[in-house]
Design a protein around this motif. Sequence first.
Motif, PDB file in Angstrom:
ATOM      1  N   ILE A 135       0.856  -1.197   0.000  1.00  0.00           N
ATOM      2  CA  ILE A 135       0.000   0.000   0.000  1.00  0.00           C
ATOM      3  C   ILE A 135       0.884   1.237   0.000  1.00  0.00           C
ATOM      4  CG2 ILE A 135      -1.759   1.289   1.271  1.00  0.00           C
ATOM      5  CD1 ILE A 135      -2.707  -1.385   2.464  1.00  0.00           C
ATOM      6  N   ASP A 136       0.791   2.017  -1.085  1.00  0.00           N
ATOM      7  CA  ASP A 136       1.699   3.164  -1.241  1.00  0.00           C
ATOM      8  C   ASP A 136       1.026   4.241  -2.096  1.00  0.00           C
ATOM      9  OD1 ASP A 136       3.995   4.668  -1.048  1.00  0.00           O
ATOM     10  OD2 ASP A 136       5.022   3.647  -2.694  1.00  0.00           O
ATOM     11  N   ALA A 137      -0.226   4.521  -1.793  1.00  0.00           N
ATOM     12  CA  ALA A 137      -0.975   5.503  -2.584  1.00  0.00           C
ATOM     13  C   ALA A 137      -1.315   6.705  -1.704  1.00  0.00           C
ATOM     14  CB  ALA A 137      -2.218   4.834  -3.169  1.00  0.00           C
ATOM     15  N   ASP A 138      -2.446   7.379  -1.990  1.00  0.00           N
ATOM     16  CA  ASP A 138      -2.812   8.564  -1.193  1.00  0.00           C
ATOM     17  C   ASP A 138      -3.080   8.145   0.248  1.00  0.00           C
ATOM     18  OD1 ASP A 138      -5.166   7.313  -2.547  1.00  0.00           O
ATOM     19  OD2 ASP A 138      -6.224   8.634  -1.153  1.00  0.00           O
ATOM     20  N   LYS A 139      -2.452   8.846   1.163  1.00  0.00           N
ATOM     21  CA  LYS A 139      -2.470   8.414   2.566  1.00  0.00           C
ATOM     22  C   LYS A 139      -3.836   8.564   3.264  1.00  0.00           C
ATOM     23  CE  LYS A 139       1.690   7.824   1.358  1.00  0.00           C
ATOM     24  NZ  LYS A 139       1.926   6.607   0.551  1.00  0.00           N
ATOM     25  N   PRO A 140      -4.650   9.569   2.885  1.00  0.00           N
ATOM     26  CA  PRO A 140      -5.959   9.664   3.552  1.00  0.00           C
ATOM     27  C   PRO A 140      -6.804   8.400   3.373  1.00  0.00           C
ATOM     28  CG  PRO A 140      -5.457  11.737   2.451  1.00  0.00           C
ATOM     29  CD  PRO A 140      -4.389  10.748   2.026  1.00  0.00           C
ATOM     30  N   SER A 141      -6.564   7.664   2.290  1.00  0.00           N
ATOM     31  CA  SER A 141      -7.361   6.453   2.038  1.00  0.00           C
ATOM     32  C   SER A 141      -6.751   5.200   2.658  1.00  0.00           C
ATOM     33  CB  SER A 141      -7.515   6.230   0.526  1.00  0.00           C
ATOM     34  OG  SER A 141      -8.147   7.321  -0.084  1.00  0.00           O
ATOM     35  N   ASN A 142      -5.675   5.335   3.402  1.00  0.00           N
ATOM     36  CA  ASN A 142      -5.018   4.144   3.956  1.00  0.00           C
ATOM     37  C   ASN A 142      -5.956   3.213   4.722  1.00  0.00           C
ATOM     38  OD1 ASN A 142      -2.519   4.529   2.845  1.00  0.00           O
ATOM     39  ND2 ASN A 142      -1.408   4.676   4.776  1.00  0.00           N
ATOM     40  N   PRO A 143      -6.880   3.749   5.543  1.00  0.00           N
ATOM     41  CA  PRO A 143      -7.776   2.817   6.250  1.00  0.00           C
ATOM     42  C   PRO A 143      -8.598   1.968   5.278  1.00  0.00           C
ATOM     43  CG  PRO A 143      -7.820   4.967   7.307  1.00  0.00           C
ATOM     44  CD  PRO A 143      -7.064   5.139   6.021  1.00  0.00           C
ATOM     45  N   ASP A 144      -9.083   2.596   4.189  1.00  0.00           N
ATOM     46  CA  ASP A 144      -9.853   1.840   3.189  1.00  0.00           C
ATOM     47  C   ASP A 144      -8.960   0.841   2.458  1.00  0.00           C
ATOM     48  OD1 ASP A 144     -12.174   3.277   3.736  1.00  0.00           O
ATOM     49  OD2 ASP A 144     -11.559   4.890   2.385  1.00  0.00           O
ATOM     50  N   TYR A 145      -7.770   1.286   2.102  1.00  0.00           N
ATOM     51  CA  TYR A 145      -6.854   0.382   1.395  1.00  0.00           C
ATOM     52  C   TYR A 145      -6.498  -0.814   2.269  1.00  0.00           C
ATOM     53  CZ  TYR A 145      -6.194   4.234  -1.915  1.00  0.00           C
ATOM     54  OH  TYR A 145      -6.391   5.222  -2.837  1.00  0.00           O
ATOM     55  N   PHE A 146      -6.319  -0.569   3.555  1.00  0.00           N
ATOM     56  CA  PHE A 146      -5.970  -1.686   4.428  1.00  0.00           C
ATOM     57  C   PHE A 146      -7.128  -2.680   4.517  1.00  0.00           C
ATOM     58  CE2 PHE A 146      -4.949  -4.203   8.077  1.00  0.00           C
ATOM     59  CZ  PHE A 146      -3.599  -4.439   7.882  1.00  0.00           C
ATOM     60  N   ALA A 147      -8.346  -2.147   4.599  1.00  0.00           N
ATOM     61  CA  ALA A 147      -9.516  -3.032   4.652  1.00  0.00           C
ATOM     62  C   ALA A 147      -9.595  -3.870   3.377  1.00  0.00           C
ATOM     63  CB  ALA A 147     -10.784  -2.201   4.825  1.00  0.00           C
ATOM     64  N   TRP A 148      -9.326  -3.258   2.229  1.00  0.00           N
ATOM     65  CA  TRP A 148      -9.335  -4.005   0.966  1.00  0.00           C
ATOM     66  C   TRP A 148      -8.208  -5.028   0.936  1.00  0.00           C
ATOM     67  CZ3 TRP A 148     -12.681  -5.137  -2.531  1.00  0.00           C
ATOM     68  CH2 TRP A 148     -13.765  -4.277  -2.760  1.00  0.00           C
ATOM     69  N   ALA A 149      -7.046  -4.631   1.420  1.00  0.00           N
ATOM     70  CA  ALA A 149      -5.903  -5.550   1.415  1.00  0.00           C
ATOM     71  C   ALA A 149      -6.253  -6.801   2.216  1.00  0.00           C
ATOM     72  CB  ALA A 149      -4.670  -4.862   1.990  1.00  0.00           C
ATOM     73  N   LEU A 150      -6.892  -6.594   3.353  1.00  0.00           N
ATOM     74  CA  LEU A 150      -7.287  -7.740   4.186  1.00  0.00           C
ATOM     75  C   LEU A 150      -8.322  -8.603   3.467  1.00  0.00           C
ATOM     76  CD1 LEU A 150      -7.832  -6.782   7.924  1.00  0.00           C
ATOM     77  CD2 LEU A 150      -6.539  -8.709   6.993  1.00  0.00           C
ATOM     78  N   ALA A 151      -9.285  -7.926   2.843  1.00  0.00           N
ATOM     79  CA  ALA A 151     -10.355  -8.662   2.153  1.00  0.00           C
ATOM     80  C   ALA A 151      -9.787  -9.494   1.004  1.00  0.00           C
ATOM     81  CB  ALA A 151     -11.409  -7.694   1.629  1.00  0.00           C
ATOM     82  N   LEU A 152      -8.701  -9.034   0.422  1.00  0.00           N
ATOM     83  CA  LEU A 152      -8.114  -9.721  -0.736  1.00  0.00           C
ATOM     84  C   LEU A 152      -6.923 -10.594  -0.333  1.00  0.00           C
ATOM     85  CD1 LEU A 152      -8.311  -6.749  -3.279  1.00  0.00           C
ATOM     86  CD2 LEU A 152      -9.641  -8.873  -3.370  1.00  0.00           C
ATOM     87  N   SER A 153      -6.810 -10.889   0.967  1.00  0.00           N
ATOM     88  CA  SER A 153      -5.695 -11.696   1.465  1.00  0.00           C
ATOM     89  C   SER A 153      -6.172 -13.066   1.915  1.00  0.00           C
ATOM     90  CB  SER A 153      -5.026 -10.994   2.652  1.00  0.00           C
ATOM     91  OG  SER A 153      -4.295  -9.875   2.222  1.00  0.00           O
ATOM     92  N   ARG A 154      -5.221 -13.864   2.339  1.00  0.00           N
ATOM     93  CA  ARG A 154      -5.500 -15.167   2.946  1.00  0.00           C
ATOM     94  C   ARG A 154      -4.616 -15.251   4.184  1.00  0.00           C
ATOM     95  NH1 ARG A 154      -0.642 -17.270   2.331  1.00  0.00           N
ATOM     96  NH2 ARG A 154       0.495 -16.728   0.458  1.00  0.00           N
ATOM     97  N   ARG A 155      -4.792 -16.276   4.969  1.00  0.00           N
ATOM     98  CA  ARG A 155      -3.892 -16.490   6.097  1.00  0.00           C
ATOM     99  C   ARG A 155      -2.484 -16.659   5.549  1.00  0.00           C
ATOM    100  NH1 ARG A 155      -3.352 -20.956   9.813  1.00  0.00           N
ATOM    101  NH2 ARG A 155      -2.880 -20.019  11.830  1.00  0.00           N
ATOM    102  N   GLY A 156      -1.527 -15.926   6.063  1.00  0.00           N
ATOM    103  CA  GLY A 156      -0.158 -16.012   5.573  1.00  0.00           C
ATOM    104  C   GLY A 156       0.220 -14.900   4.607  1.00  0.00           C
ATOM    105  N   SER A 157      -0.767 -14.154   4.119  1.00  0.00           N
ATOM    106  CA  SER A 157      -0.447 -13.018   3.241  1.00  0.00           C
ATOM    107  C   SER A 157       0.262 -11.939   4.046  1.00  0.00           C
ATOM    108  CB  SER A 157      -1.721 -12.418   2.627  1.00  0.00           C
ATOM    109  OG  SER A 157      -2.366 -13.339   1.775  1.00  0.00           O
TER     110      SER A 157
END
Length: 220
Positions: A135-157
């Motif tokens: 995650i290395d985009a606009d910082k105000p959206s970091n909470p949303d990006y993190f939520a998406w990152a989690l949603a698109l991850s698996r255990r071990g990601s």
Amino acid sequence: MTGVVPEAIEAYAAEHTRPGHPLLADVAAETLATEKAHGMMVGLLEGRFLETLVWLSGARRILEIGCFTGYSALSMAAALPPEGTIVTCELDPERAAAARRHFDASPWADQIEIRIGPALDSLRDLDGPFDLVFIDADKPSNPDYFAWALALSRRGSLIVVDNVVRGGAVTDAASDDPRVQGVRRSFDLLKEEHRVSTTAIQTVGSKGWDGFVLALVVGA
Ligand code: DHB
Ligand code: MG
């Protein structure tokens, strides 16, 4: 920006770090010459670090949120297995075009796909899981990006969040800088997020590095 790591030490480390693929130096030189905001580029030390993370994790599917001119994606691509892929999101079509040019000049042209437009739109169209998310985009959206990152991850990601120190400003609760506020909000969320094991690394030099969070997904 406040440098936590003295400039001389950062320079010494960079001088004693073997460069990655020769194309990376060209990308850095062009970005320095053409981009006013070249400070947003991942540099040599962080690029090699990202490459190491890809090797260590054995990641095959990588998602990058915030492509800029392609330096970080190319750094990671160097450690991908032949069947590995990177999807990288970029808001700015001109930066995406520059990145595409760099990717096409690299050995990994067929492995890197750019999604142009607001990342929050692009993310909706993606299917997980990804093995590593940067995650290395606009910082105000970091909470949303993190939520998406989690949603698109698996255990071990592994989820990596760039620029979490903001040159030291992250500790300023009264900051009216939306980037600082975005980073602080994502730290507050991380503290309560039991699905990840996290640590914050404070590699703040005079340029380039500005700290990052490593979040390993340990729960579903
Ligand atoms: C900024 C963004 C980055 O991704 C970075 O690496 C450095 C600075 C910024 O928005 O200021
Ligand atoms: Mg960054």
